[in-house]
Design a protein around this motif. Structure first.
Motif, short mmCIF file in Angstrom:
data_model
loop_
_atom_site.label_atom_id
_atom_site.label_comp_id
_atom_site.label_asym_id
_atom_site.label_seq_id
_atom_site.Cartn_x
_atom_site.Cartn_y
_atom_site.Cartn_z
N ILE A 43 50.28 34.25 32.17
CA ILE A 43 50.02 35.60 32.64
C ILE A 43 49.64 35.49 34.11
O ILE A 43 48.72 34.76 34.47
N VAL A 44 50.39 36.20 34.96
CA VAL A 44 50.17 36.18 36.40
C VAL A 44 49.73 37.59 36.80
O VAL A 44 50.42 38.56 36.50
N VAL A 45 48.59 37.68 37.47
CA VAL A 45 48.06 38.96 37.92
C VAL A 45 47.81 38.85 39.42
O VAL A 45 47.24 37.86 39.88
N ASP A 46 48.27 39.86 40.17
CA ASP A 46 47.98 39.88 41.60
C ASP A 46 47.65 41.31 42.02
O ASP A 46 48.04 42.26 41.36
N ASP A 47 46.91 41.41 43.12
CA ASP A 47 46.51 42.73 43.60
C ASP A 47 47.35 43.20 44.79
O ASP A 47 46.92 44.03 45.58
N GLY A 48 48.57 42.68 44.89
CA GLY A 48 49.49 43.11 45.93
C GLY A 48 50.09 44.47 45.62
O GLY A 48 49.78 45.08 44.59
N PRO A 49 50.98 44.95 46.50
CA PRO A 49 51.64 46.23 46.26
C PRO A 49 52.43 46.19 44.95
O PRO A 49 52.90 45.14 44.53
N ALA A 50 52.58 47.35 44.32
CA ALA A 50 53.33 47.43 43.07
C ALA A 50 54.74 46.90 43.27
O ALA A 50 55.42 47.26 44.23
#
Length: 141
Positions: A71-78
């Motif tokens: 599971i990869v989560v990032d707070d970049g743009p959608a």
């Protein structure tokens, strides 16, 4: 100190290797996971910094009988990578535009890939299902 390009890829590859250590079935899936990690994490690093600020990134590995998930989560743009069309495979390589094969390969190597945007973050769940082998090797199913 400036962030080192590719540092996140190296960190996630190391995390996967630690996760897989001692589990022959997960180790057997390593080459595919290494390629997927390189593609997915480098895309987050490269394309997620639209504002000039690298996105924060979290990664988790989960092991169940016959299943490994990342599971990869990032707070970049959608950005939903699954909306990208497959590249034209019937075109000679010299006539093909650069790029576009990475997500295609990710889709082919993983049993399931899902994207969602939740609470200001991109979430990519990559799953490999395999038939556990009696001798400790795994065969993707």
């Amino acid at each position: 100190m400036e962030p080192r390009p590719g540092a996140a890829v190296d960190d996630v590859l190391s995390a996967f290797d630690r996760f897989a250590a001692g589990d022959a079935e997960v180790v057997a899936l390593g080459p595919d996971f290494h390629l997927v990690i390189d593609e997915v994490i480098s895309n987050v690093e490269r394309h997620g910094a639209a504002s000039g600020v690298p996105p924060r990134l979290w990664c988790e590995f989960v092991r169940r009988v016959g299943v490994v998930e990342m599971i990869v989560v990032d707070d970049g743009p959608a950005f939903d990578p699954l909306q990208q069309p497959d590249p034209p495979l019937d075109v000679a390589i010299e006539d093909r535009p650069v790029g576009g094969l990475g997500i295609f390969l990710v889709r082919r190597l993983m049993s399931d890939v899902r994207y969602e945007r939740r609470a200001g973050t991109n979430r990519l769940r990559l799953t490999v299902r395999f038939t556990p082998a009696a001798r400790g090797t795994a065969t993707p199913s």
